[in-house]
Enzyme design. Structure first.
Site, short mmCIF file in Angstrom:
data_model
loop_
_atom_site.label_atom_id
_atom_site.label_comp_id
_atom_site.label_asym_id
_atom_site.label_seq_id
_atom_site.Cartn_x
_atom_site.Cartn_y
_atom_site.Cartn_z
N TYR A 28 20.07 -59.37 21.35
CA TYR A 28 21.10 -60.19 20.72
C TYR A 28 20.71 -60.71 19.34
CZ TYR A 28 24.11 -59.16 24.46
OH TYR A 28 24.91 -58.44 25.30
N SER A 45 19.48 -54.37 34.60
CA SER A 45 18.87 -54.75 33.32
C SER A 45 17.41 -55.14 33.55
CB SER A 45 19.60 -55.96 32.70
OG SER A 45 20.92 -55.64 32.39
N ALA A 59 20.87 -52.19 28.98
CA ALA A 59 20.39 -53.45 29.58
C ALA A 59 20.90 -54.62 28.77
CB ALA A 59 18.87 -53.45 29.61
N LYS A 60 21.32 -55.67 29.47
CA LYS A 60 21.75 -56.88 28.76
C LYS A 60 20.51 -57.77 28.63
CE LYS A 60 25.69 -60.02 28.79
NZ LYS A 60 26.07 -59.88 27.38
N ALA A 61 19.71 -57.42 27.61
CA ALA A 61 18.42 -58.09 27.41
C ALA A 61 18.54 -59.08 26.27
CB ALA A 61 17.35 -57.05 27.09
#
Ligand code: PMP
Length: 296
Positions: free
Chosen positions: A159, A65, A153-155
């Site tokens: 969220y 990420s 990507a866990k950006a």
């Protein structure tokens, strides 16, 4: 929800410090632009001791990420795993949710980060969506278009989309949302992946427009072990509404059944579904009650 108290310790840039004493700059690029990457990991109190489930996979995704987002990642994954076990020990946590976050230094420009910090904190957290079957709606929000960002990507910034979708769903009286992708196919929930059951087979959206969930990958591998046919393909909202049953899966949510989508109620009795079998097997796997890891 209280995430820490005066005794809680967190890990920050190589040191363990008291959570209430931890400080960060209000000028961080992460705070202003959502420019940070993070993970959500669980540790379980197993009969073999406290075990972090898929620790390596989570920290490798954190690194990936960061790379995708041009955020430096000057950390050794094995060391991060070691420090995470220490963090749990220091906080006397056996069952825990673990949140590593890589965030950026003060910078008001839109240029890539050059300086980063890493913090890891943990707290006790029940299943994120609870234990009741979920009443969900199709969101009016789509997942971010892969041409606008790297969806795998866990950006942090991604969220905002999740918060909007959950807020809308709860505002309409539902438990959670399901978001479509830019082609109007089923994508995922704001914080979990989705599987549907139809005529004895499981289906789940392919990678590309969703977060590549580690639980999703685990479920797919469990299906092989359990001889359940699992097909990755694009699914329409009608495919979902005409399914026999469906479930969400994710580290925080674990495996949780869905009762209905908008007005459509799934006909199968949850305890008799493939999802319920996967739910039981997943629990046994994370608790190391059965050594499925040897098989999968
Ligand atoms: N999709 C989204 C958008 C998520 O935030 C999550 C939680 N990380 C998932 C899917 C499930 O991923 P995982 O199984 O790796 O927790």
């Amino acid at each position: 929800m209280q995430y820490y108290d005066s005794a809680t310790v967190l890990y920050l840039d190589g040191k363990f410090i008291k959570a209430p004493e931890a400080k960060t700059s209000l000028y961080s690029q992460s705070l202003h632009y959502g420019y940070a990457v993070f993970e959500g990991i669980r540790a379980y109190n197993t009969h073999n001791g406290t075990r972090i489930f898929k620790a390596k996979e989570h920290y490798e995704r954190l690194k990936r990420s960061a790379e995708l987002m041009h955020i430096p990642f000057p950390y050794d994954i094995n060391d991060l795993i070691k420090q995470t076990y220490k963090l749990l020990e220091k906080n006397k946590l056996k069952d825990a949710y673990i949140r590593p976050l890589v965030y950026c230094a003060p910078n008001m420009t839109l240029s890539p980060a050059t300086e980063v910090s890493i913090m890891i904190c943990a707290w006790e957290w029940g299943a994120y969506l609870g234990t009741q079957l979920q009443k969900v709606c199709i969101s009016s929000y789509q997942r971010p278009n892969p041409k606008s960002t790297h969806v795998e990507a866990k950006a942090s910034g991604h969220y905002i989309n999740s918060i909007l979708a959950t807020t809308e769903a709860k505002g309409k009286g539902f438990d959670e949302a399901i978001l479509l992708d830019m082609n109007n196919n089923i994508a995922e929930a704001p914080g979990a992946n989705i599987f549907i059951e139809k005529n004895g087979k499981l289906y789940t959206p392919p990678l590309g427009n969703i977060l590549a969930g580690i639980t999703r990958a685990t479920v797919i591998r469990l299906c092989k072990t359990l001889d359940i046919e699992c097909i990755e393909k694009h699914l329409s909202a009608d495919d979902l509404k005409n399914a026999d049953s469906a479930f969400f899966c994710g580290t925080a949510a674990e495996v949780i059944g869905i009762a209905s989508v908008d007005e459509a109620v799934f006909p199968a009795i949850w305890t008799e579904t493939l999802g319920a079998t996967i739910q039981r097997t997943y629990k046994a796997l994370v608790l190391e009650k059965q050594n499925y890891e040897v098989i999968i």
